[in-house]
Design a protein around this motif. Sequence first.
Motif, short mmCIF file in Angstrom:
data_model
loop_
_atom_site.label_atom_id
_atom_site.label_comp_id
_atom_site.label_asym_id
_atom_site.label_seq_id
_atom_site.Cartn_x
_atom_site.Cartn_y
_atom_site.Cartn_z
N GLY A 1 -22.69 24.48 27.87
CA GLY A 1 -21.29 23.26 27.89
C GLY A 1 -20.77 24.51 27.77
N TRP A 2 -19.31 24.42 27.82
CA TRP A 2 -18.03 25.34 28.07
C TRP A 2 -17.97 25.86 26.67
N ILE A 3 -16.83 27.06 26.62
CA ILE A 3 -16.02 27.94 25.71
C ILE A 3 -14.66 26.92 26.12
N LEU A 4 -13.90 26.58 25.31
CA LEU A 4 -12.54 26.15 25.97
C LEU A 4 -11.55 27.38 24.60
N GLY A 5 -10.64 28.57 25.62
CA GLY A 5 -9.66 28.99 24.91
C GLY A 5 -8.84 29.25 25.42
N PRO A 6 -7.55 28.21 24.65
CA PRO A 6 -6.30 27.99 24.86
C PRO A 6 -5.21 28.75 24.43
N MET B 1 -6.72 18.55 27.99
CA MET B 1 -6.65 17.99 29.07
C MET B 1 -6.91 18.02 30.62
N SER B 2 -6.06 20.38 30.11
CA SER B 2 -5.78 20.23 31.48
C SER B 2 -7.16 21.02 32.28
N MET B 3 -8.26 21.60 31.55
CA MET B 3 -9.19 21.97 31.82
C MET B 3 -10.43 20.32 32.62
N ILE B 4 -9.96 19.49 31.35
CA ILE B 4 -10.63 18.19 32.03
C ILE B 4 -10.36 18.37 33.68
N HIS B 5 -8.32 18.45 33.55
CA HIS B 5 -8.72 18.48 35.29
C HIS B 5 -9.29 18.92 36.52
N ARG B 6 -8.95 20.25 35.86
CA ARG B 6 -9.84 21.03 36.86
C ARG B 6 -11.63 21.22 36.50
N THR C 1 -16.55 17.48 32.59
CA THR C 1 -16.25 17.41 31.22
C THR C 1 -15.53 16.75 30.31
N GLU C 2 -14.73 15.74 30.62
CA GLU C 2 -14.52 14.11 30.38
C GLU C 2 -15.08 14.14 29.10
#
Length: 835
Positions: free
Chosen positions: A278-283, A317-322, A326-327
Motif C-alpha cells: 500500500g502507500w503512506i501519505l504524509g500531508p 484527493m491530490s494523491m489520487i490524482h497523482r 489509489t482511488e
Amino acid sequence: MKTQVKALIVGGGAVGTSIAYHLARAGWEDVMLIERDELTSGSTWHAAGLLPYFNMSYATTHIHDYSIKFYKTLEEETGLNAGFSVVGNLRMAQSKERMDEYMLYASTAETCGVPYEWMTPAQIKERWPLVNTDDLEGAIYHPTDGYINPADVTMAMAKGARQRGVMIERKWQADGFEWKGDHWDVTLTKMVEKGGNLVPSDEQIVVSAEHVVTASGNHAQRTARMLGIKMPAIPVEHQFIVTEPDAELVKYRQEGGEEHPVLRDADAKWYVREERGGWILGPYELNAPARFEYSVPDTFRADLFPLDLERIEEEYMSMIHRIPSTETVGLKDDYNGPICYTPDGNPLVGPAPGLRNMWLAEGFSFGITAAGGTGYYLAQLMVEGEAEIDMASLDPKRYSSNWMTTEFAARKNEEAYEHVYILHHPDEERPACRPLRTAPAYDRQKARGAQFGFVNGWERPNYFGPLDAPDSFDHDARSFRRGGWWEHTKAEAEAVRNGVGLIDATAFTKHVVKGPGATAFLDWFTCNKLPKVGRINLTYALTAMGTTRTEYTIVREAENQYYCVSAGAWTEYDADYLRKAAEEKAEEFGYIEIQDVTTQWGVFAIAGPKSRDVLNEVIKDADPATALSNKRFPWLSCREIELGMCPVKAIRVAYTGELGWELHHPIEMQNYLFDLLEKAGEKHGMKLVGARAQNWLRQEKSYRAFGNELGRDATPLEADLPRFVDLDKDFHGKDKLQETGVRSKCCTVLIDGPEDADPWGREVLYTEDGTRVGRLTSGGYSVHFGKSIGMGYVKPDLAVEGTKLKVKMFDTLWDATVTCDSPYDPKNETIRKDG
C-alpha cells in the motif's frame, strides 16, 4: 547507576542516542543517557522515517548528508539492521517556478557533494508507470536516500553507544538542573507505571555532569523552564495515513517493477511512499495546530491525537490524482502525532544562552534525517570547540529571549509546518506574528512604500515599492529570478552611487563595553588594533579555533569605554559570547561592564556623493560649513553632533562604500530625525533605500558580511582580511588562526549571467574545464558594472584577479571573472571625499 559523569544526555530518541554515540566515538568516557520512558517513545516512534536531502541551508544539508551516509554503516558496526531502504527520493514539480526552486536548491546540494539527477515527465512515467505525469514539468531525483525504520536506527545507535561505553538508563526523568561553578547537578526522579500512566516515584538521585545535553523533544518547554531560558521548540500535529494494499501496485511489483522512490509532490503539499503493498501519505496541510505549548501532560506517552481527515481532504484527493490506482484503496492505519518545530524549521543546536556547558539539541521537525549529523557535529562543538561546518544558523540564540514568547513560537511553528512545501523563494518573507518589533519610523516608512524583512524580530525595510501597491505586493514580487522588487532596488542602489540615500539600520546590535578592564579585555578578545579615542576600527572576535565568531565596528568613546556595533540578526548570539568571555577574563583584566543598548539607539545610514550636502542643511555647529569636513570629521572617526534638536553619535563609515555617516540617535527621537532628514533631502533628491540595495553595494566594495563570507568555518585570513589582523599582539584564537593557514580564500567575481537573474550566494563555482573549486556566499547585481556580482570562496591559487571561472545558475554554467578587491573605487577616494 553512576552519579558522576563527563556528559549527561537527556532524551532517548534518535537525536539523543546519536549524540551519546558520537561523544563516545570522539573519545569522551563516562557518557550517560537518560530517558524518562522507553527509548523511541517520543516522536521517534511515530515518525515516518523519511530521509530527505532537500534543504536550503548549507549547514543542514551537511547534517542530512552525514546522517544518510552514517546510517548505512550501522549494521556492520552493531549487527543491527537499521531498516534503511535506499529507494531514492523523487521531488516533482508542477510549474517552471518550482523547477527554478529545485535548481537553486541543487546549487546548495552540489556545494555539499550531494548527488542528484534531473528527470523529465516522460522519464518518470517510463520508470514508474503508476505515477500520473500529465501536469508535471519535471523532477529532481536523489538516488542515495530513501526511508528508514526510526525505532531500528535508534536502537542501532543505542547499541553502538553502549559498545563504546555509554550508560543508558531508562525510566529516569530530569527534574532539576543546578550549576555548581564547574559542573551541573541534575536531579533525576525514577518514573514508574501506574494505571497505564508514567508517574514520578519518591526515588531521586543527583547526577553530577561536567556537560549536559538536552534532547527532550516534545518536552522542550518543560526543559526550558527548568533551565530558566526560552526556546521556541513547540510541537505541531502531523498526520499521515497508511492505505490497504493497492492491487495495481502489488501487480506492478510482482511483475518486477522496482520499488517507488519516496514521492514528493511539493505543489500538492505531500509525500508518499510504499508500505507493504500500500502507500503512506504524509500531508503538510493548512491549520495544523501547535500542541503542548507549555508542557506535555503526564498521561501522554507513546500516544496520538484523533485524526482530522477533513483537514487533509485536499491532499488526499491530490494523491489520487497523482497515483490514480489509489482511488479505490481503503485506509488501514492513521497517525496524528506531535512533531517539534521551530519558527524557521531548523533545529536549535548549540550552547544554551547564558549557561555554561549546557547544550541544546531541540526542535527537530525532521529528526530522523538530522539525528546522525547532529550527533556528529554537536560532538565536534563540545569536544573540539568548533565544528568543521559553521553551525551559527542553527544556534539556539538566533531567537532572543528579549522578544521571543510562547505565543510567537506556537504561531510561527504552525506557519513553518504549513510552509514545508511552499515555494521557498530566497527573498521569502513569512507573515505570521508580524509586525512585532518596530522602530518608531516604521509607520512613516510603510507609508512611503517600504516592504519589510524580518531580522531578529525587527521590521527592516528590504526595499521601497510602489506607493499605490497593496500590502500583498511583496509576495507577488518574489521570484527565483529578478522579481518585481528588482527595479526598485536597482533605483535605490543607483541613488546611493549617484546622489544620496537614507537607510534604516536600527536593527544593528549595539553593546557598550566599559570599566577598568575593558581595554585589556577587548584587546585580547578581538584580533585588530583597538582604535584611539574618537576613532573607529573594524575587527573580529575569533573562536578558539581561530575562525570568525563575530564582526565588530568598535568606537572608542573614552580610554576605557567602547561602543561595539555588530550584525542585527545576532544580538543574543553576540551578547552571550561577549559576556561569557568577559566573565572568564575578569579576574585577569579587572572589572568589565557590558550593556546591551540595542533598543536605546536608532540608526540611520546616509550615503552617497550628496550625503554631506543633506547633513549640512540641518547640522548645528559654530562653523557648520566645516563641521563635516575631513579636517574636523575624518573618515573612520566618531563625533557627537547635533542635527536640529537631535543629539547624534555620528560615525563616518558607510557599508555602501560611498561618502556617508551612520547616525546613531536616541530611539525616542527617531521620528523627529526622520522628518528632519527627509525634508532636508528633498532638494538633493534623497531616496529611501532598503537592505537589498545595500547588499548589492557592499559587494561592489568586497565588504564581507557576517553569516555569508564571515563565519565559524573560515578564519579572517581565509576571508582575505589580513589588514584587520594584528599578529604583533596576543588575542584569543591567534595560535589556531596561524596553524590553520589558508585552506580557501574569499574573492569577488563579476558574472556574465542570464539576463533575467542574478546569483543568490548559494551557487557552485567551477574552473573553465568543469572542476568544482568553490562556492558563492553572496550574490546580486552591480549597478556600477551593469552585471551580476558575487563573493565566495575558492582554492587560494584561484583567488587572483583575472582568473576565469564558471558559476552554475539554473543548471547552466556562466562566465565569471575574479576581480580585484573592492572593484568599485578600489582606492577609497569616494569615501574620503572632502567638503
